[in-house]
Design an enzyme around this catalytic site. Structure first.
Site, PDB file in Angstrom:
ATOM      1  N   ARG A 289      -0.649   1.867   1.804  1.00 63.01           N
ATOM      2  CA  ARG A 289      -0.847   0.768   0.862  1.00 63.01           C
ATOM      3  C   ARG A 289       0.539   0.240   0.487  1.00 63.01           C
ATOM      4  O   ARG A 289       1.550   0.868   0.767  1.00 63.01           O
ATOM      5  CB  ARG A 289      -1.567   1.230  -0.415  1.00 63.01           C
ATOM      6  CG  ARG A 289      -2.944   1.811  -0.231  1.00 63.01           C
ATOM      7  CD  ARG A 289      -3.921   0.920   0.521  1.00 63.01           C
ATOM      8  NE  ARG A 289      -4.222  -0.362  -0.082  1.00 63.01           N
ATOM      9  CZ  ARG A 289      -5.332  -0.656  -0.765  1.00 63.01           C
ATOM     10  NH1 ARG A 289      -6.245   0.283  -0.959  1.00 63.01           N
ATOM     11  NH2 ARG A 289      -5.543  -1.873  -1.239  1.00 63.01           N
ATOM     12  N   SER A 290       0.568  -0.921  -0.171  1.00 63.91           N
ATOM     13  CA  SER A 290       1.877  -1.491  -0.511  1.00 63.91           C
ATOM     14  C   SER A 290       2.604  -0.658  -1.572  1.00 63.91           C
ATOM     15  O   SER A 290       3.825  -0.604  -1.599  1.00 63.91           O
ATOM     16  CB  SER A 290       1.733  -2.940  -0.962  1.00 63.91           C
ATOM     17  OG  SER A 290       0.731  -3.052  -1.941  1.00 63.91           O
TER      18      SER A 290
ATOM     19  N   ASP B  64     -10.193  -5.189   7.001  1.00 61.20           N
ATOM     20  CA  ASP B  64      -9.614  -4.392   5.909  1.00 61.20           C
ATOM     21  C   ASP B  64     -10.415  -4.669   4.641  1.00 61.20           C
ATOM     22  O   ASP B  64     -11.294  -3.911   4.277  1.00 61.20           O
ATOM     23  CB  ASP B  64      -8.137  -4.746   5.734  1.00 61.20           C
ATOM     24  CG  ASP B  64      -7.514  -4.076   4.509  1.00 61.20           C
ATOM     25  OD1 ASP B  64      -8.103  -3.109   3.998  1.00 61.20           O
ATOM     26  OD2 ASP B  64      -6.443  -4.518   4.051  1.00 61.20           O
TER      27      ASP B  64
ATOM     28  N   GLN C  54       0.139 -12.626   5.018  1.00 58.67           N
ATOM     29  CA  GLN C  54       0.760 -11.530   4.269  1.00 58.67           C
ATOM     30  C   GLN C  54       1.721 -10.667   5.083  1.00 58.67           C
ATOM     31  O   GLN C  54       2.716 -10.189   4.558  1.00 58.67           O
ATOM     32  CB  GLN C  54      -0.335 -10.640   3.684  1.00 58.67           C
ATOM     33  CG  GLN C  54       0.167  -9.645   2.670  1.00 58.67           C
ATOM     34  CD  GLN C  54      -0.968  -9.107   1.832  1.00 58.67           C
ATOM     35  OE1 GLN C  54      -1.451  -9.759   0.924  1.00 58.67           O
ATOM     36  NE2 GLN C  54      -1.420  -7.918   2.155  1.00 58.67           N
TER      37      GLN C  54
ATOM     38  N   GLU D 173      -5.573  -9.098  11.384  1.00 60.21           N
ATOM     39  CA  GLU D 173      -6.310  -8.412  10.313  1.00 60.21           C
ATOM     40  C   GLU D 173      -6.789  -9.418   9.269  1.00 60.21           C
ATOM     41  O   GLU D 173      -6.053 -10.341   8.912  1.00 60.21           O
ATOM     42  CB  GLU D 173      -5.364  -7.391   9.671  1.00 60.21           C
ATOM     43  CG  GLU D 173      -5.973  -6.551   8.578  1.00 60.21           C
ATOM     44  CD  GLU D 173      -4.925  -5.647   7.945  1.00 60.21           C
ATOM     45  OE1 GLU D 173      -5.015  -5.419   6.733  1.00 60.21           O
ATOM     46  OE2 GLU D 173      -4.009  -5.178   8.660  1.00 60.21           O
TER      47      GLU D 173
ATOM     48  N   LYS E  13      -8.053   3.076   5.123  1.00 60.70           N
ATOM     49  CA  LYS E  13      -7.216   3.385   3.960  1.00 60.70           C
ATOM     50  C   LYS E  13      -7.974   4.409   3.128  1.00 60.70           C
ATOM     51  O   LYS E  13      -9.011   4.080   2.550  1.00 60.70           O
ATOM     52  CB  LYS E  13      -6.968   2.127   3.123  1.00 60.70           C
ATOM     53  CG  LYS E  13      -6.078   1.088   3.792  1.00 60.70           C
ATOM     54  CD  LYS E  13      -5.998  -0.163   2.934  1.00 60.70           C
ATOM     55  CE  LYS E  13      -4.979  -1.151   3.482  1.00 60.70           C
ATOM     56  NZ  LYS E  13      -5.057  -2.452   2.775  1.00 60.70           N
TER      57      LYS E  13
ATOM     58  N   LYS F  52      -0.303   1.957  10.497  1.00 63.10           N
ATOM     59  CA  LYS F  52       0.349   0.832   9.827  1.00 63.10           C
ATOM     60  C   LYS F  52       1.017   1.391   8.584  1.00 63.10           C
ATOM     61  O   LYS F  52       0.338   1.806   7.649  1.00 63.10           O
ATOM     62  CB  LYS F  52      -0.726  -0.201   9.472  1.00 63.10           C
ATOM     63  CG  LYS F  52      -0.207  -1.461   8.840  1.00 63.10           C
ATOM     64  CD  LYS F  52      -1.371  -2.414   8.608  1.00 63.10           C
ATOM     65  CE  LYS F  52      -0.962  -3.444   7.584  1.00 63.10           C
ATOM     66  NZ  LYS F  52      -2.045  -4.326   7.222  1.00 63.10           N
TER      67      LYS F  52
ATOM     68  N   ASP G 248      -1.399  -9.730   9.588  1.00 65.68           N
ATOM     69  CA  ASP G 248      -2.379  -9.477   8.526  1.00 65.68           C
ATOM     70  C   ASP G 248      -2.405 -10.743   7.688  1.00 65.68           C
ATOM     71  O   ASP G 248      -1.455 -11.048   6.970  1.00 65.68           O
ATOM     72  CB  ASP G 248      -1.984  -8.274   7.668  1.00 65.68           C
ATOM     73  CG  ASP G 248      -2.931  -8.080   6.474  1.00 65.68           C
ATOM     74  OD1 ASP G 248      -3.962  -8.782   6.414  1.00 65.68           O
ATOM     75  OD2 ASP G 248      -2.636  -7.244   5.610  1.00 65.68           O
TER      76      ASP G 248
ATOM     77  N   GLU H 109       6.926  -3.420   1.348  1.00 61.63           N
ATOM     78  CA  GLU H 109       6.735  -2.527   2.491  1.00 61.63           C
ATOM     79  C   GLU H 109       7.961  -2.460   3.394  1.00 61.63           C
ATOM     80  O   GLU H 109       7.882  -2.022   4.537  1.00 61.63           O
ATOM     81  CB  GLU H 109       5.493  -2.959   3.264  1.00 61.63           C
ATOM     82  CG  GLU H 109       4.256  -2.871   2.379  1.00 61.63           C
ATOM     83  CD  GLU H 109       2.984  -3.342   3.046  1.00 61.63           C
ATOM     84  OE1 GLU H 109       3.035  -3.717   4.235  1.00 61.63           O
ATOM     85  OE2 GLU H 109       1.938  -3.323   2.381  1.00 61.63           O
TER      86      GLU H 109
END
Length: 430
Positions: free
Chosen positions: A369-370, A315, A164, A288, A340, A391, A245, A208
């Site tokens: 978050r995205s 995560d 990802q 991740e 998060k 991040k 990730d 992102e």
């Protein structure tokens, strides 16, 4: 006598996030200040995350948040009026009580978090303190290393890359300002390198801010990143390291019990061998979600094999949940937590998860978050916790740069005191 820190108003509204989807924003007022917070949302979500309340129906294709907004205005607001805004833990406990479920599904984690963060910001504002100092006190002075997601795959992009996120980490910089300059310069060289190899249509950006070129093999983006780092004038590994990730839960086939990467099937052991090959070939310092969110054994294996030299981040495995984190610590699964705030729902719970991780010797990465907003709270939180890592996407799109710009301001405010985490990002003992 009137308490200047008494909450006198709480107002929620529906706004749009960076993907054009509705999200919740809350204003909290005292006699002497106000705080505003907007919550993000994720695309690849862990099964055990706190529940984001959506309306369903036709409006916004079912993604409206009017119910969550109404829950703030009609259920939460009347209870908060008259409380002291500085009572963060008491207020967060009340929010949990008003919801009454483990996954915050009654009132909605999006409603609860927006209030929790707005309360903290209103308190800081009312006390005339920066948020990082209000949350972290006088010892909040470590500026984090950015894990900047410059090549996107998986559910964040429309390409065939299975992993990802492919990130760069400017670990060799002396300050955050220098670090973000290195990231920006490398990002722009990367754009040129991708255009030369894949054509001008290959530099579309993902959620992102990273590029989403038509790549398939996981080594392709790594090779391109090394080239971009070198052409930007930096040393791969020593000055700018790489991070992944994998978001493996998205690659796992429930029926076969295997992972699919690049069209090939891998069992747990074979996937571990792939990670070993990648980390011995490329300067990868962080991975991740290398395995499925319920594959505790896989996480234990990779932590034993690679944990001494590579940060193994949970995560979807942990979802910022103290119970799951404690289980991971007991098993020796992973050695870092991706924090998060919207996965757990309140600021107090998120900070408790970070402290649990620190006590166990785990690293902590404060994460976006995205689906983001212009809210930069996580920048202050990263400094408040002395987390050493953040991040928050590529140095593109205002929703991502809002966090980087806030960190630049914080470093300026802390001039003479601020320390950039750099190569000690995993264990920040200053």
């Amino acid at each position: 006598m009137e308490n200047p820190y008494e909450i006198v108003g709480v107002v929620a509204r529906e706004i749009l996030d960076s993907r054009g989807n509705p999200t919740v924003e809350v204003d909290v007022y005292t006699h002497v200040g106000m705080g505003r917070a907007a919550v993000p949302s994720g695309a690849s979500t862990g099964t055990h995350e706190a529940l984001e309340l959506r309306d369903g129906g036709k409006r916004y294709h079912g993604k409206g948040v009017r119910r969550a907004v109404e829950n703030v205005n009609k259920i939460i607001a009347p209870e908060l009026i008259g409380m002291d805004v500085r009572w963060q833990r008491e207020i967060d406990a009340l929010l949990l009580e008003l919801d009454g479920t483990e996954n915050k599904s009654n009132v909605g984690a999006n409603a609860i978090l927006a209030v929790s963060l707005a309360v903290a910001k209103a308190a800081a504002n009312s006390l005339e303190l920066p948020l990082y100092q209000y949350l972290g006190g006088v010892n909040a002075y470590v500026l984090p290393v950015p894990l900047s997601n410059v090549i996107n795959g998986g559910v964040h992009a429309g390409n065939d890359l299975d992993f990802q996120e492919f990130m760069i980490m400017p670990i060799g910089a002396d300050s955050f300002r220098e670090a973000i300059r290195w990231v920006s310069e490398t990002y722009h060289v990367l754009k040129k390198v991708i255009m030369e190899k894949y054509g001008k249509n290959a530099v579309n950006v993902g959620d992102e801010g990273g590029f989403a070129p038509p790549m398939k093999e996981v080594t392709e983006p790594l090779d391109v990143l090394i080239k971009a780092i070198e052409e930007a004038g930096y040393k791969p590994g020593d000055e700018i390291a790489l991070a992944l990730d994998v978001a493996s839960s998205e690659l796992f086939n429930e029926e076969t019990g295997k992972y699919v990467v690049g069209g090939k099937e891998y069992d747990r052991g074979e996937l571990l061998e792939l990670y070993k090959d990648l980390t011995s070939t490329y300067p990868i310092v962080s991975i991740e979600d290398p395995f499925h969110e319920e594959d505790w054994e896989g996480f234990v294996m990779i932590t034993k094999e690679l944990g001494h030299k590579v940060q193994i981040v949970g995560d979807d495995l942990f979802v910022t949940n103290p119970k799951r984190l404690r289980k991971g610590i007991e098993l020796g699964a992973a050695n870092a937590l991706l924090l998060k705030v919207n996965q757990i729902g309140t600021l107090s719970e998120a900070m408790d998860a970070a402290f649990t991780a620190f006590r166990a010797g785990y690293g902590v990465i404060v994460s976006h978050r995205s689906g983001e907003t212009e809210d930069a709270t996580i920048a202050d939180l990263a400094v408040a916790l002395n987390a050493g890592q953040i991040k928050t996407g590529a140095p593109a799109r205002s929703d991502r740069n809002a966090k980087y710009n806030q960190l630049i301001r914080i470093e300026e405010e802390l001039e003479g005191v601020a320390v950039y985490a750099g190569k000690r990002f995993r264990k920040v003992f200053f």
